[in-house]
Design a protein around this motif. Structure first.
Motif, PDB file in Angstrom:
ATOM      1  N   ALA A 140      82.553  31.444  59.838  1.00 29.90           N
ATOM      2  CA  ALA A 140      84.304  31.867  59.524  1.00 29.90           C
ATOM      3  C   ALA A 140      84.478  33.277  59.658  1.00 29.90           C
ATOM      4  O   ALA A 140      83.688  34.096  59.335  1.00 29.90           O
ATOM      5  N   PRO A 141      85.962  33.788  59.784  1.00 30.05           N
ATOM      6  CA  PRO A 141      86.015  35.008  59.827  1.00 30.05           C
ATOM      7  C   PRO A 141      86.099  35.719  58.510  1.00 30.05           C
ATOM      8  O   PRO A 141      86.151  34.864  57.446  1.00 30.05           O
ATOM      9  N   VAL A 142      85.876  36.911  58.134  1.00 31.61           N
ATOM     10  CA  VAL A 142      85.758  37.468  56.877  1.00 31.61           C
ATOM     11  C   VAL A 142      87.128  38.003  56.594  1.00 31.61           C
ATOM     12  O   VAL A 142      87.690  38.632  57.227  1.00 31.61           O
ATOM     13  N   MET A 143      87.597  37.281  55.433  1.00 28.56           N
ATOM     14  CA  MET A 143      89.003  37.965  55.016  1.00 28.56           C
ATOM     15  C   MET A 143      88.819  37.743  53.268  1.00 28.56           C
ATOM     16  O   MET A 143      87.752  37.548  52.724  1.00 28.56           O
ATOM     17  N   PRO A 144      89.700  38.451  52.598  1.00 27.89           N
ATOM     18  CA  PRO A 144      89.659  38.538  51.029  1.00 27.89           C
ATOM     19  C   PRO A 144      90.372  37.271  50.706  1.00 27.89           C
ATOM     20  O   PRO A 144      90.913  36.490  51.401  1.00 27.89           O
ATOM     21  N   VAL A 145      89.496  36.635  49.600  1.00 23.14           N
ATOM     22  CA  VAL A 145      89.970  35.330  49.038  1.00 23.14           C
ATOM     23  C   VAL A 145      90.419  35.529  47.508  1.00 23.14           C
ATOM     24  O   VAL A 145      89.909  36.024  46.741  1.00 23.14           O
ATOM     25  N   THR A 146      91.698  34.999  47.361  1.00 28.43           N
ATOM     26  CA  THR A 146      92.318  35.114  46.339  1.00 28.43           C
ATOM     27  C   THR A 146      91.747  34.564  44.910  1.00 28.43           C
ATOM     28  O   THR A 146      91.298  35.008  44.038  1.00 28.43           O
ATOM     29  N   LEU A 147      91.085  33.332  45.444  1.00 31.90           N
ATOM     30  CA  LEU A 147      90.285  32.918  44.283  1.00 31.90           C
ATOM     31  C   LEU A 147      89.089  33.680  43.662  1.00 31.90           C
ATOM     32  O   LEU A 147      88.816  33.582  42.526  1.00 31.90           O
ATOM     33  N   ASN A 148      88.548  34.512  44.468  1.00 33.77           N
ATOM     34  CA  ASN A 148      87.471  35.335  44.142  1.00 33.77           C
ATOM     35  C   ASN A 148      87.690  36.641  44.124  1.00 33.77           C
ATOM     36  O   ASN A 148      87.328  37.599  44.705  1.00 33.77           O
ATOM     37  N   MET A 149      89.046  37.120  43.383  1.00 36.88           N
ATOM     38  CA  MET A 149      89.376  38.330  43.008  1.00 36.88           C
ATOM     39  C   MET A 149      89.643  39.042  44.265  1.00 36.88           C
ATOM     40  O   MET A 149      89.329  40.138  44.444  1.00 36.88           O
ATOM     41  N   ASN A 150      89.975  38.889  45.267  1.00 42.14           N
ATOM     42  CA  ASN A 150      90.346  39.185  46.439  1.00 42.14           C
ATOM     43  C   ASN A 150      89.025  39.818  47.261  1.00 42.14           C
ATOM     44  O   ASN A 150      89.371  40.611  48.011  1.00 42.14           O
ATOM     45  N   MET A 151      87.894  39.548  46.807  1.00 44.31           N
ATOM     46  CA  MET A 151      86.583  40.057  47.538  1.00 44.31           C
ATOM     47  C   MET A 151      86.710  39.175  48.997  1.00 44.31           C
ATOM     48  O   MET A 151      87.223  38.007  49.288  1.00 44.31           O
ATOM     49  N   ALA A 152      86.411  40.220  49.850  1.00 47.61           N
ATOM     50  CA  ALA A 152      86.329  39.748  51.362  1.00 47.61           C
ATOM     51  C   ALA A 152      84.928  38.776  51.496  1.00 47.61           C
ATOM     52  O   ALA A 152      83.859  39.378  51.133  1.00 47.61           O
ATOM     53  N   MET A 153      85.040  37.791  52.256  1.00 47.21           N
ATOM     54  CA  MET A 153      83.940  36.997  52.449  1.00 47.21           C
ATOM     55  C   MET A 153      84.377  36.089  53.661  1.00 47.21           C
ATOM     56  O   MET A 153      85.418  35.972  53.913  1.00 47.21           O
ATOM     57  N   PRO A 154      83.224  35.474  54.347  1.00 45.89           N
ATOM     58  CA  PRO A 154      83.595  34.497  55.351  1.00 45.89           C
ATOM     59  C   PRO A 154      84.462  33.277  54.642  1.00 45.89           C
ATOM     60  O   PRO A 154      84.062  32.544  53.536  1.00 45.89           O
TER      61      PRO A 154
END
Length: 221
Positions: free
Chosen positions: A47-61
């Motif tokens: 997956a591409p790396v992007m900020p994830v709202t669920l995880n406090m906007n941390m960037a992850m695949p």
């Protein structure tokens, strides 16, 4: 990019398998290598790396943004649709390389499983089956039977751990009920595994192997 387990002989079928949030395709490529069928190629994209709202906007695949994990949560509609288009492009790539879409099983775990279900229901390519592990159906309220064109009779193997703390078993149960309303219910199998959390187990991997072998039998040359 994808982690690929090539077929042991001439590839006449393929499995495209999507990993979960924060993961890469490598772990699932290893898992698929352990249950491989000789004429099947396994493709595990990253997956591409992007900020994830669920995880406090941390960037992850991540295949799309997840706002939170309760059943009524707002969903990243444009992100889900965009991700589904990239999955369909992967299917087209395999078709171009000589594997017809009806010899392709789409699957995934958790967020990847959710995307595999949504992609199969909205794909125009006719697929051999879907393996949906520890997941849910995204945008389920906007999906109706009218959306499904090519895969009304698709075979679905849905699996869930009974002790899943992240994507609770009720998500799996609600998903299977919704799928039975949209697809041919006799082609949907729902398996649960006692004691299994948000992960896989050997029994589940054997169920996946049997499903793949049934949906993608060898072609007698």
């Amino acid at each position: 990019m994808s982690a690929i387990v090539p077929a042991a002989c001439k590839a006449t079928a393929a499995v495209i398998f999507l990993h979960g949030l924060g993961d890469t395709g490598h772990g699932w490529a290893q898992a698929m290598a352990a249950i491989r069928t000789p004429h099947v190629k396994y493709i595990c994209p990253h997956a591409p790396v992007m900020p994830v709202t669920l995880n406090m906007n941390m960037a992850m695949p991540s295949w799309f943004d997840i706002i939170n994990l309760n059943p009524d949560a707002e969903e990243d509609e444009s992100g889900i649709k965009r991700a589904a288009e990239s999955v369909k492009a992967l299917i087209d790539q395999e078709v171009k390389s000589g594997i017809p879409s009806h010899r392709i099983v789409l699957g995934g775990f958790s967020q990847g499983g959710a995307l595999s279900l949504y992609s199969a229901l909205t794909a125009r390519q006719k697929l051999a089956g879907v393996v949906a592990l520890s997941c849910w159906l995204p945008l389920r309220n906007s999906l109706s039977q009218s959306v499904i064109s090519s895969n009304k009779d698709i075979s679905v193997l849905q699996c869930h751990g009974e002790e899943d703390p992240l994507v609770p078993l009720i998500f799996g149960s609600l998903t299977v009920e919704k799928l039975k309303m949209m697809l041919n219910p006799s082609n949907i199998t729902f398996k649960t595994y006692p004691g299994m959390a948000h992960s896989a187990c050997p029994e589940e991997m054997m169920d996946i192997k049997q499903f793949i072998e049934k949906q993608l039998p060898p072609i007698n040359q």
